[in-house]
Design a protein around this motif. Structure first.
Motif, PDB file in Angstrom:
ATOM      1  N   LEU A   1     106.886  -6.435   0.418  1.00 48.44           N
ATOM      2  CA  LEU A   1     105.862  -7.494  -1.058  1.00 48.44           C
ATOM      3  C   LEU A   1     104.713  -7.136  -0.912  1.00 48.44           C
ATOM      4  O   LEU A   1     104.321  -7.220  -0.039  1.00 48.44           O
ATOM      5  N   SER A   2     104.012  -7.264  -2.141  1.00 45.99           N
ATOM      6  CA  SER A   2     102.664  -7.404  -2.213  1.00 45.99           C
ATOM      7  C   SER A   2     101.944  -8.374  -1.088  1.00 45.99           C
ATOM      8  O   SER A   2     102.524  -9.308  -1.094  1.00 45.99           O
ATOM      9  N   THR A   3     101.007  -8.365  -0.877  1.00 50.42           N
ATOM     10  CA  THR A   3      99.207  -9.745  -0.273  1.00 50.42           C
ATOM     11  C   THR A   3     100.129 -10.625  -0.858  1.00 50.42           C
ATOM     12  O   THR A   3     100.367 -11.778  -0.825  1.00 50.42           O
TER      13      THR A   3
ATOM     14  N   LEU B   1     100.111 -19.868 -11.175  1.00 50.84           N
ATOM     15  CA  LEU B   1      99.060 -20.335 -10.213  1.00 50.84           C
ATOM     16  C   LEU B   1      98.743 -18.875  -9.375  1.00 50.84           C
ATOM     17  O   LEU B   1      98.413 -18.733  -8.553  1.00 50.84           O
ATOM     18  N   ASP B   2      97.968 -17.949 -10.595  1.00 51.41           N
ATOM     19  CA  ASP B   2      97.734 -17.338 -10.349  1.00 51.41           C
ATOM     20  C   ASP B   2      95.857 -17.268  -9.699  1.00 51.41           C
ATOM     21  O   ASP B   2      95.602 -17.023  -8.789  1.00 51.41           O
ATOM     22  N   ALA B   3      95.432 -18.305 -10.222  1.00 51.90           N
ATOM     23  CA  ALA B   3      93.945 -18.651  -9.522  1.00 51.90           C
ATOM     24  C   ALA B   3      94.573 -19.733  -8.776  1.00 51.90           C
ATOM     25  O   ALA B   3      93.708 -19.170  -7.821  1.00 51.90           O
ATOM     26  N   GLU B   4      95.516 -19.891  -8.324  1.00 52.47           N
ATOM     27  CA  GLU B   4      95.659 -20.757  -6.621  1.00 52.47           C
ATOM     28  C   GLU B   4      95.222 -19.618  -5.895  1.00 52.47           C
ATOM     29  O   GLU B   4      95.241 -19.635  -4.671  1.00 52.47           O
ATOM     30  N   ALA B   5      96.303 -18.296  -6.292  1.00 45.76           N
ATOM     31  CA  ALA B   5      97.119 -17.274  -5.350  1.00 45.76           C
ATOM     32  C   ALA B   5      95.679 -16.575  -5.180  1.00 45.76           C
ATOM     33  O   ALA B   5      95.507 -16.283  -3.729  1.00 45.76           O
ATOM     34  N   MET B   6      94.729 -16.595  -5.758  1.00 42.46           N
ATOM     35  CA  MET B   6      94.004 -15.838  -6.097  1.00 42.46           C
ATOM     36  C   MET B   6      93.025 -16.370  -4.651  1.00 42.46           C
ATOM     37  O   MET B   6      92.156 -15.821  -4.730  1.00 42.46           O
ATOM     38  N   ALA B   7      92.717 -17.837  -5.009  1.00 34.65           N
ATOM     39  CA  ALA B   7      91.867 -18.376  -4.636  1.00 34.65           C
ATOM     40  C   ALA B   7      91.730 -18.478  -2.585  1.00 34.65           C
ATOM     41  O   ALA B   7      91.531 -18.474  -1.638  1.00 34.65           O
ATOM     42  N   ALA B   8      93.871 -18.645  -2.352  1.00 33.37           N
ATOM     43  CA  ALA B   8      94.687 -18.847  -1.128  1.00 33.37           C
ATOM     44  C   ALA B   8      93.550 -17.412  -0.019  1.00 33.37           C
ATOM     45  O   ALA B   8      93.774 -17.111   0.575  1.00 33.37           O
ATOM     46  N   LEU B   9      94.428 -15.941  -1.398  1.00 35.71           N
ATOM     47  CA  LEU B   9      93.565 -14.946  -0.478  1.00 35.71           C
ATOM     48  C   LEU B   9      92.100 -14.680  -0.369  1.00 35.71           C
ATOM     49  O   LEU B   9      91.516 -13.882   1.039  1.00 35.71           O
ATOM     50  N   ASP B  10      91.199 -15.149  -1.264  1.00 28.21           N
ATOM     51  CA  ASP B  10      90.237 -15.088  -1.141  1.00 28.21           C
ATOM     52  C   ASP B  10      89.369 -15.851   0.777  1.00 28.21           C
ATOM     53  O   ASP B  10      88.370 -15.395   1.060  1.00 28.21           O
TER      54      ASP B  10
ATOM     55  N   ASP C   1      97.174  -6.349  -3.502  1.00 30.25           N
ATOM     56  CA  ASP C   1      97.851  -5.012  -4.124  1.00 30.25           C
ATOM     57  C   ASP C   1      99.035  -4.744  -3.342  1.00 30.25           C
ATOM     58  O   ASP C   1      99.754  -3.698  -3.372  1.00 30.25           O
ATOM     59  N   ASP C   2      98.622  -4.297  -2.106  1.00 27.83           N
ATOM     60  CA  ASP C   2      98.746  -3.930  -0.788  1.00 27.83           C
ATOM     61  C   ASP C   2     100.399  -4.641  -0.286  1.00 27.83           C
ATOM     62  O   ASP C   2      99.538  -5.246  -0.048  1.00 27.83           O
ATOM     63  N   LEU C   3     101.189  -3.297   0.104  1.00 29.98           N
ATOM     64  CA  LEU C   3     102.214  -4.808   0.950  1.00 29.98           C
ATOM     65  C   LEU C   3     101.669  -5.341   2.232  1.00 29.98           C
ATOM     66  O   LEU C   3     100.336  -4.091   2.869  1.00 29.98           O
ATOM     67  N   ALA C   4     102.819  -6.498   2.533  1.00 32.77           N
ATOM     68  CA  ALA C   4     101.755  -7.145   3.111  1.00 32.77           C
ATOM     69  C   ALA C   4     101.693  -6.259   4.714  1.00 32.77           C
ATOM     70  O   ALA C   4     100.846  -6.021   5.379  1.00 32.77           O
ATOM     71  N   GLY C   5     102.764  -5.226   4.215  1.00 33.41           N
ATOM     72  CA  GLY C   5     102.878  -3.975   5.586  1.00 33.41           C
ATOM     73  C   GLY C   5     102.325  -3.428   6.196  1.00 33.41           C
ATOM     74  O   GLY C   5     101.991  -3.133   7.586  1.00 33.41           O
ATOM     75  N   GLU C   6     101.301  -3.626   4.770  1.00 35.80           N
ATOM     76  CA  GLU C   6     100.764  -2.348   5.294  1.00 35.80           C
ATOM     77  C   GLU C   6      98.744  -2.875   6.262  1.00 35.80           C
ATOM     78  O   GLU C   6      98.367  -1.946   6.192  1.00 35.80           O
ATOM     79  N   LEU C   7      99.030  -4.164   5.986  1.00 34.96           N
ATOM     80  CA  LEU C   7      97.651  -5.014   6.635  1.00 34.96           C
ATOM     81  C   LEU C   7      97.477  -4.851   7.849  1.00 34.96           C
ATOM     82  O   LEU C   7      98.341  -4.406   8.917  1.00 34.96           O
ATOM     83  N   SER C   8      96.017  -5.037   8.451  1.00 39.06           N
ATOM     84  CA  SER C   8      96.475  -4.881   9.875  1.00 39.06           C
ATOM     85  C   SER C   8      96.581  -5.774  10.362  1.00 39.06           C
ATOM     86  O   SER C   8      96.682  -6.915   9.817  1.00 39.06           O
TER      87      SER C   8
ATOM     88  N   GLN D   1      98.409 -11.927  10.326  1.00 39.53           N
ATOM     89  CA  GLN D   1      97.680 -13.404  11.207  1.00 39.53           C
ATOM     90  C   GLN D   1      97.317 -14.515   9.767  1.00 39.53           C
ATOM     91  O   GLN D   1      97.683 -15.566   9.686  1.00 39.53           O
ATOM     92  N   TRP D   2      96.425 -13.789   9.290  1.00 42.30           N
ATOM     93  CA  TRP D   2      95.494 -14.193   8.347  1.00 42.30           C
ATOM     94  C   TRP D   2      96.547 -14.978   7.072  1.00 42.30           C
ATOM     95  O   TRP D   2      96.486 -15.474   6.541  1.00 42.30           O
ATOM     96  N   LEU D   3      96.897 -13.696   7.148  1.00 39.41           N
ATOM     97  CA  LEU D   3      97.672 -13.874   5.538  1.00 39.41           C
ATOM     98  C   LEU D   3      98.535 -14.892   5.832  1.00 39.41           C
ATOM     99  O   LEU D   3      99.314 -16.505   5.305  1.00 39.41           O
ATOM    100  N   GLU D   4      99.589 -14.925   6.982  1.00 35.40           N
ATOM    101  CA  GLU D   4     100.514 -15.819   7.464  1.00 35.40           C
ATOM    102  C   GLU D   4     100.178 -17.322   7.710  1.00 35.40           C
ATOM    103  O   GLU D   4     100.742 -18.145   7.146  1.00 35.40           O
ATOM    104  N   ILE D   5      98.535 -17.598   7.709  1.00 28.24           N
ATOM    105  CA  ILE D   5      97.933 -18.655   8.031  1.00 28.24           C
ATOM    106  C   ILE D   5      97.524 -19.582   6.325  1.00 28.24           C
ATOM    107  O   ILE D   5      97.708 -20.583   6.550  1.00 28.24           O
ATOM    108  N   SER D   6      97.434 -18.283   6.067  1.00 31.40           N
ATOM    109  CA  SER D   6      97.497 -18.597   4.093  1.00 31.40           C
ATOM    110  C   SER D   6      99.004 -19.272   3.972  1.00 31.40           C
ATOM    111  O   SER D   6      99.130 -20.259   3.198  1.00 31.40           O
ATOM    112  N   LEU D   7      99.605 -18.766   3.829  1.00 35.93           N
ATOM    113  CA  LEU D   7     100.993 -18.873   3.294  1.00 35.93           C
ATOM    114  C   LEU D   7     101.754 -20.598   4.492  1.00 35.93           C
ATOM    115  O   LEU D   7     102.407 -21.045   3.946  1.00 35.93           O
TER     116      LEU D   7
END
Length: 244
Positions: free
Chosen positions: A93-95, A121-130, A139-146, A151-157
């Motif tokens: 899935l995308s980030t 939830l778009d504004a909240e999702a973008m704020a979490a990414l920021d 828009d990149d696949l989460a599997g393509e992240l460094s 790790q940062w994405l999962e903390i955000s989740l």
């Protein structure tokens, strides 16, 4: 005020005593570090607090409630969130959609079934990414992240559920020195709304981040106190530096 109180916690795996009468108090609004040699029981303690391991004896109180026997999902609903050492994301899935799914899950099944929640939830999702410097990877696949970005994405989740207490198990493992430095910067602002308990081997990282440290050795509390007190502790120096 104590947000988390662990009293006399013991965990047996067969004849092996992984935790041996652990006492721990975590105050609301603080960053509390768990350190100690490999095999000292740090990750086992986090899993017991989160409900992934049932304690053999002892008690766990969270936000005034006895959660010793509570199922993990009930602890999560009470405001407790855990991020394991290995990132658990949806790589195909995308980030952005990873974060959106976590936000929808917070609001229950009706939200997951409703397509309108993406707009709501778009504004909240973008704020979490920021917040974790992932906006340009939305828009990149989460599997393509460094590795560090995953790790940062999962903390955000883990923060999507708006927990009162976040448990982090070695979040900087495998990161470069620069990624570790950035992780500390990204975590500091959550202090305003979330208490943190973190297991970490990078001593410089944890000293710069935490208010209070608890040192474990062989399943027991060796010492606890401020960073300055632990740095001066002779017994910690003797045991910790010889076994990490």
């Amino acid at each position: 005020m104590a947000l988390l109180t662990v009293t006399g916690l013991t965990k047996m795996f067969g004849q092996f005593r992984a935790l041996d009468g652990i006492d721990l108090v975590v105050r609301a609004g603080t960053f509390h570090g768990l350190i100690g040699p490999n095999g000292s029981g740090k990750s086992t303690l986090l899993k017991a607090i989160a409900g992934a391991h049932a304690p053999t004896s002892g008690s766990i109180r969270f936000d005034g409630m006895d959660i010793t026997g509570s199922l993990p999902f009930r602890r999560a609903r009470a405001g407790l969130s855990l991020k394991f050492q290995i990132a658990s994301i949806f790589p195909e899935l995308s980030t952005y959609d990873n974060v959106l799914l976590a936000l929808q899950a917070r609001d229950g099944l009706p939200s997951l079934l409703g397509s309108r929640t993406r707009r709501i939830l778009d504004a909240e999702a973008m704020a979490a990414l920021d917040r974790f410097r992932l906006t340009d990877r939305a828009d990149d696949l989460a599997g393509e992240l460094s590795h560090g970005q995953q790790q940062w994405l999962e903390i955000s989740l883990a923060l999507a559920s708006r927990p009162k207490l976040l448990l982090l198990d070695e979040p900087t493992a495998g990161m470069s020195p620069e990624e570790r430095r950035l992780t500390g910067e990204l975590l500091r602002p959550i202090r305003s709304y979330c208490t943190l308990v973190i297991v970490e081997h990078d001593i410089d990282f944890i000293k710069n981040l935490c208010d209070h440290l608890t040192v474990l050795d062989q399943g027991r509390v060796l010492d606890e106190g401020s960073v300055e007190q632990i740095e001066r502790s002779i017994k910690v120096r003797e045991v910790y530096t010889s076994r990490v």
